[in-house]
Design a protein around this motif. Sequence first.
Motif: not given
Length: 503
Positions: A116-129
Motif C-alpha cells: 500500500l502506498g506504491d504508485i502503479l501504472g495499469a492498462e486494460g479494459t473497463l468492466f463492471k464487477t
Amino acid sequence: MSQEKPSVQSQHDENQIVSERRAKLEALRQNGNAFPNTYRRENLAAALHTQYGEQSKESFDEQAIKAKVAGRMVLKRVMGKASFATIQDMSGRIQLYISNDHTGEAVHAAFKHYDLGDILGAEGTLFKTKTGELSIRVTDLQLLTKSLRPLPEKFHGLTDQEQKYRQRYLDLITNEETRKVFTLRSKIIQTIRDFLVKHEYLEVETPMMHPIPGGATARPFSTHHNALDMALYLRVAPELYLKRLVVGGMEKVFEINRNFRNEGISTRHNPEFTMLEFYEAYQDYTYLMDFTEDMLRFVAETVLGTTSLQYQQQIIDFSKPFKRMTITQAIMTFHPEYTEKQLSSRDFLTERLTQLGIHYNPNDGIGGLQLSLFDETTEHLLFEPIFIIDYPAEVSPLARRSNANPDITDRFELYIAGREIANGFSELNDPDDQARRFMAQAKAKEAGDHEAMHYDSDYIRALEYGLPPTAGEGIGIDRLVMLFTDSPSIRDVILFPQLRREE
C-alpha cells in the motif's frame, strides 16, 4: 493541541516495515531502473466514472473500452489466481482487477509483493464487477514508484492534528476532505480573479521585500540584502505600492499574494497569509461595500452553487443585503446596557476597559478606546455579514477623513462568523495629511509601538504627483476559504501552516 507520541512498539514496527520495503527496492535496483519515467497515463479515475459509470454491465463486454491509468495503491485484496487493488489519482479512485489469465502469472506474482502506498501504472479494459463497480481488467501493470513508508493504519487517515499540518502530503493522501478543501480554495481564488477581470481590473505583482514596511499597522519580518548592504522587510501589505500604480494611471488594479506579519499564531492567524487587495480610481468606500457583496455572492454561487452556506452549524445567507453599523451602534446592539453617552465618555471607557481587563493604549482618543471595547466584547458576536463603518482617524492612518466629521474616516471592515474578513476605505490622497499621519505613526513607533508604520517619503512624493479619488480594499483569502469550507482553523486551509520546530 494534544498529541500522542508513537509508542516504542509502533516505532519498532514502522522501522521493520521500512527495512522490508527497502529490501524490495534494492531488489528492484538490481533488475534495472527502480524509478522508471516512461509510463504515460491517458485517463483519470473521475473521468472514467463520469463517462462510463452508468453503463450496463453487459455493454462493456461488447465494446472492449481501453483505459490507461496511474496512481497510488490505497487498497489491496490478494486471492489465488486473481486479486483486486484500488488506486487513487488526483481526481479520485478506480479499482483494478489483476489475474493470471489477463495480466499474466509473473506480473500477478510480482503484484502480490507490492505494498500500500506504491504508485502503479495499469492498462486494460473497463468492466463492471458483480456488485456493479467500474473496474479495469488489467493487461499491463507497472510499479512506477516504491513507497518506503507505510500509510496510516488501515488507511483510515490521520487523526493527530499536528501531524496533519506538519506532514500535509500524508494528510492529502489519506483524507478526501482535505483534498476537497484545497480544491475548493483554488476554485475560490480563481473565481475572485475571474470576477475582477470581468470588471476590467488588471492583475499586477508588487514587491515582496520592502525597504520600508508599510500599508498596515503590523510588526514586520526583517532581513538583509548582502549585495546592497541594506535592511529589507517582508511586506506586511502591498497597499502603498498598489496606490503608486494608481498614481501612475493604472486605475483599476488587484493583487492576490502573500503578506507576512511577525505576530502570534492562532486559529485565525498565521504569520504568512494570502490577501486580495484591489483599488479603483474615482470610487469611494460605499461603492466598495456594494461591490464586495456582489463579489461574495458571485463566488458563493459559482463555487458552492448557492448563496446560503453553513459554517459551524449555522447558516449564513449571502443573498440578503449586508447590515451596516458604526462601532458604537454595534456595541449597543449586542450590549444594550451601554448608552451612546457612556460610549462618548473617555472616563467611562477607560474605567470599563480596566474593569474588563482589556488592554488599551493610554494615549488613545475616544475612538481608539471604543475600538478596543468593540474588539474584545462585540467582534466575535457578528455572525451574519455586517459592515462596521466610520472608523476613527487615529487608527486609520491611510484612510480619507469623513467630510461630515474629520475625527472619523470613510472606512469599513466586513465581519462574518465573528471575524474580520475585509478592510476597505476611501483612500487618503492629501499628501500633507498623509505626511502628518506618518509622523504620528513614527512617534508611536519611537514610543515603543512595534506595529506602528514607518514614514515613507517616497510614497508622500508619489501622492504629491496626484492620486485621484480612489477606493481600496483588502480581503483575507484564508479566512474567506475557512468560511466557504466550514473550517474552524486557518491551519486547515493553508497547505503548510507555520508550526514550532519539530522536536
